[in-house]
Design a protein around this motif. Structure first.
Motif, PDB file in Angstrom:
ATOM      1  N   SER A  49      -5.158  10.789   1.541  1.00 55.70           N
ATOM      2  CA  SER A  49      -4.317   9.869   0.760  1.00 55.70           C
ATOM      3  C   SER A  49      -4.777   9.807  -0.693  1.00 55.70           C
ATOM      4  O   SER A  49      -3.963   9.802  -1.625  1.00 55.70           O
ATOM      5  CB  SER A  49      -4.353   8.471   1.387  1.00 55.70           C
ATOM      6  OG  SER A  49      -3.432   7.610   0.746  1.00 55.70           O
ATOM      7  N   ASN A  50      -6.091   9.774  -0.908  1.00 54.98           N
ATOM      8  CA  ASN A  50      -6.612   9.761  -2.279  1.00 54.98           C
ATOM      9  C   ASN A  50      -6.296  11.065  -3.017  1.00 54.98           C
ATOM     10  O   ASN A  50      -5.975  11.054  -4.206  1.00 54.98           O
ATOM     11  CB  ASN A  50      -8.122   9.518  -2.275  1.00 54.98           C
ATOM     12  CG  ASN A  50      -8.477   8.041  -2.207  1.00 54.98           C
ATOM     13  OD1 ASN A  50      -7.659   7.194  -2.566  1.00 54.98           O
ATOM     14  ND2 ASN A  50      -9.664   7.729  -1.738  1.00 54.98           N
ATOM     15  N   ALA A  71      -1.800  12.859   5.650  1.00 54.90           N
ATOM     16  CA  ALA A  71      -2.567  11.638   5.924  1.00 54.90           C
ATOM     17  C   ALA A  71      -1.874  10.790   6.981  1.00 54.90           C
ATOM     18  O   ALA A  71      -2.525  10.244   7.890  1.00 54.90           O
ATOM     19  CB  ALA A  71      -2.761  10.836   4.641  1.00 54.90           C
ATOM     20  N   ILE A  72      -0.559  10.676   6.895  1.00 57.66           N
ATOM     21  CA  ILE A  72       0.200   9.887   7.869  1.00 57.66           C
ATOM     22  C   ILE A  72       0.063  10.478   9.267  1.00 57.66           C
ATOM     23  O   ILE A  72      -0.039   9.756  10.263  1.00 57.66           O
ATOM     24  CB  ILE A  72       1.683   9.821   7.450  1.00 57.66           C
ATOM     25  CG1 ILE A  72       1.823   8.994   6.160  1.00 57.66           C
ATOM     26  CG2 ILE A  72       2.538   9.202   8.553  1.00 57.66           C
ATOM     27  CD1 ILE A  72       3.174   9.135   5.481  1.00 57.66           C
ATOM     28  N   GLY A  83      -0.558   2.818   3.430  1.00 59.70           N
ATOM     29  CA  GLY A  83      -0.970   3.239   2.091  1.00 59.70           C
ATOM     30  C   GLY A  83      -0.413   4.603   1.751  1.00 59.70           C
ATOM     31  O   GLY A  83       0.064   4.836   0.633  1.00 59.70           O
ATOM     32  N   SER A  84      -0.450   5.514   2.709  1.00 60.59           N
ATOM     33  CA  SER A  84       0.098   6.849   2.492  1.00 60.59           C
ATOM     34  C   SER A  84       1.623   6.797   2.430  1.00 60.59           C
ATOM     35  O   SER A  84       2.249   7.537   1.675  1.00 60.59           O
ATOM     36  CB  SER A  84      -0.353   7.792   3.612  1.00 60.59           C
ATOM     37  OG  SER A  84      -1.765   7.864   3.655  1.00 60.59           O
ATOM     38  N   SER A 119      -1.129  -9.541   1.677  1.00 63.40           N
ATOM     39  CA  SER A 119      -2.386  -9.476   0.921  1.00 63.40           C
ATOM     40  C   SER A 119      -3.195  -8.229   1.255  1.00 63.40           C
ATOM     41  O   SER A 119      -4.111  -7.876   0.518  1.00 63.40           O
ATOM     42  CB  SER A 119      -3.227 -10.727   1.178  1.00 63.40           C
ATOM     43  OG  SER A 119      -3.628 -10.783   2.539  1.00 63.40           O
ATOM     44  N   GLN A 120      -2.867  -7.545   2.364  1.00 65.30           N
ATOM     45  CA  GLN A 120      -3.574  -6.324   2.721  1.00 65.30           C
ATOM     46  C   GLN A 120      -3.312  -5.243   1.673  1.00 65.30           C
ATOM     47  O   GLN A 120      -2.188  -5.111   1.173  1.00 65.30           O
ATOM     48  CB  GLN A 120      -3.134  -5.849   4.112  1.00 65.30           C
ATOM     49  CG  GLN A 120      -3.483  -6.824   5.217  1.00 65.30           C
ATOM     50  CD  GLN A 120      -2.865  -6.429   6.556  1.00 65.30           C
ATOM     51  OE1 GLN A 120      -2.360  -5.319   6.719  1.00 65.30           O
ATOM     52  NE2 GLN A 120      -2.898  -7.345   7.509  1.00 65.30           N
ATOM     53  N   TYR A 121      -4.337  -4.462   1.371  1.00 65.98           N
ATOM     54  CA  TYR A 121      -4.267  -3.521   0.243  1.00 65.98           C
ATOM     55  C   TYR A 121      -3.009  -2.645   0.241  1.00 65.98           C
ATOM     56  O   TYR A 121      -2.268  -2.629  -0.743  1.00 65.98           O
ATOM     57  CB  TYR A 121      -5.531  -2.647   0.212  1.00 65.98           C
ATOM     58  CG  TYR A 121      -5.593  -1.721  -0.979  1.00 65.98           C
ATOM     59  CD1 TYR A 121      -6.201  -2.123  -2.166  1.00 65.98           C
ATOM     60  CD2 TYR A 121      -5.016  -0.453  -0.925  1.00 65.98           C
ATOM     61  CE1 TYR A 121      -6.236  -1.283  -3.267  1.00 65.98           C
ATOM     62  CE2 TYR A 121      -5.048   0.396  -2.019  1.00 65.98           C
ATOM     63  CZ  TYR A 121      -5.657  -0.024  -3.190  1.00 65.98           C
ATOM     64  OH  TYR A 121      -5.677   0.812  -4.271  1.00 65.98           O
TER      65      TYR A 121
END
Length: 296
Positions: A49-50, A71-72, A83-84, A119-121
Motif C-alpha cells: 500500500s505504501n 495489497a487488497i 487504506g488500499s 476515526s480509524q486511519y
C-alpha cells in the motif's frame, strides 16, 4: 525479520509525510522484501500500500493501482484493506474517473458500523478523498460539510496533517461558495505549516490562500501563492499528490511584476523549507529571476 520490516515500513510512512518519494520507495521495497521473507501478511499488505501511495505521489497511477490491488488481495476480507481501497479510489479521482472513485468510497462507507469508526486511519482518509471528489465534481456545499466533519475527526485523534488538509478544503469550499469568515481557517492552516514544516502542508497553505484570493478577484496575489505551491511540487518531483491538491497546478504559470516587499515574503516562504535543499534552491532561483540585475 518482522521487526525490521516494521521499521522499514515506518521509515516509508515518514517519507510519505515528508513528500520524499525516493527515500520512501527505498524503505517500502525493503519492507516488502523483509515481509515476504518473514511471511508476515499484514506487513506485506502495508508495504504494498505504501509503494502504491509513493507511485501515486509521482504520478504513476497505473503502477499505483497495481500495488493497491495487490495489497487488497493479500487479506481481502480484512477491514484494514480500506487504506488500499482509499488509495485505489484516489487514483480514479486523479485520473478523472469520478464514478469509479465514488463506487469504491461507497464500499468503504458500507463497512462502517458506527460514527466512531471514522476515526480509524484508513477511514478518516477516505473521508478526505470523499471531500476531494465532491470538490472535483463541483458539489461545493456537500464538500464543505464533509470537510468540516473531517476537521472534527482530525482534531479528535490529533492528526495534524489531516487537520491541515481539512482546513485547506474548508477554505477552498467557502471561497467557491462566496462564504465569509475564511480567515481563521487560513490562519489555522498557516500555524500547522509553520509547526510541522512539512512541504505538503506549506504547499496546501499556499494553494488555499491563492484560491481564496483568486475568488476575491486579486489575481496578482493569487498567482504569487499558487506559484509557490507549484514550485514546491515541481522541486519535489511530484506529478500529482495523494491529497489531490496539486493536479491543477501549472509550473509555467506566468508571473507578473511584483513590488520589492513581495520578495521578502518569498524569502520567508523559503525559510520554512530549511533542511530541504531542493525546495530552498527552487525558491532562491525564483527570487533571483525577479531581480532586475539578474534579468535578461
Amino acid at each position: 525479520l518482522w521487526l525490521s520490516s516494521v521499521a522499514e515500513n515506518t521509515h516509508a510512512a515518514i517519507a510519505i509525510m515528508r513528500s520524499d518519494v525516493v527515500a520512501g520507495l527505498e524503505h517500502a521495497k525493503q519492507a516488502l522484501a523483509l515481509a515476504d521473507e518473514s511471511g508476515a501478511a499484514a506487513m506485506r499488505r502495508a508495504a504494498l500500500s505504501n509503494i502504491g501511495t509513493l507511485h501515486m505521489l509521482r504520478g504513476d497511477l497505473d503502477s499505483a493501482r497495481r500495488f493497491f490491488s495487490d495489497a487488497i488481495c493479500v487479506i481481502p476480507e480484512s477491514g484494514d484493506a480500506n487504506g488500499s481501497l482509499d488509495g485505489l479510489a484516489r487514483t480514479h479521482l486523479l485520473s478523472g474517473g469520478f464514478e469509479g472513485a465514488a463506487t469504491i468510497l461507497a464500499a468503504i462507507e458500507a463497512t462502517i458500523r458506527n460514527e466512531s469508526e471514522w476515526s480509524q486511519y484508513p477511514k478518516r482518509y477516505a473521508l478526505l478523498t470523499k471531500t476531494d471528489l465532491q470538490l472535483a465534481t463541483q458539489d461545493f456545499t456537500q464538500a464543505l460539510g464533509t470537510a468540516e466533519r473531517l476537521l472534527a475527526v482530525a482534531r479528535e485523534v490529533g492528526d495534524r496533517l489531516l487537520e491541515a488538509s481539512a482546513l485547506a478544503r474548508i477554505s477552498e469550499a467557502k471561497a467557491l461558495l462566496g462564504r465569509g469568515n475564511i480567515g481563521p481557517d487560513i490562519q489555522g492552516l498557516a500555524e500547522i505549516a509553520l509547526s510541522t514544516k512539512l512541504p505538503e502542508v506549506a504547499a496546501q497553505y499556499e494553494r488555499a490562500l491563492g484560491q481564496v484570493l483568486a475568488t476575491q478577484g486579486d489575481e496578482v496575489s493569487a498567482s504569487r501563492h499558487l506559484a509557490r505551491a507549484s514550485r514546491a511540487v515541481t522541486a519535489l518531483g511530484l506529478q500529482t499528490t495523494h491529497r489531490a491538491d496539486y493536479a491543477a497546478f501549472d509550473p509555467s504559470l506566468p508571473m507578473p511584476a511584483f513590488p520589492p516587499q513581495t520578495i521578502l515574503q518569498d524569502l520567508g516562504a523559503v525559510l520554512v523549507h530549511a533542511g530541504r535543499p531542493e525546495l530552498v534552491a527552487s525558491g532562491i532561483m525564483s527570487i533571483l529571476r525577479q531581480l532586475p540585475c539578474v534579468q535578461g
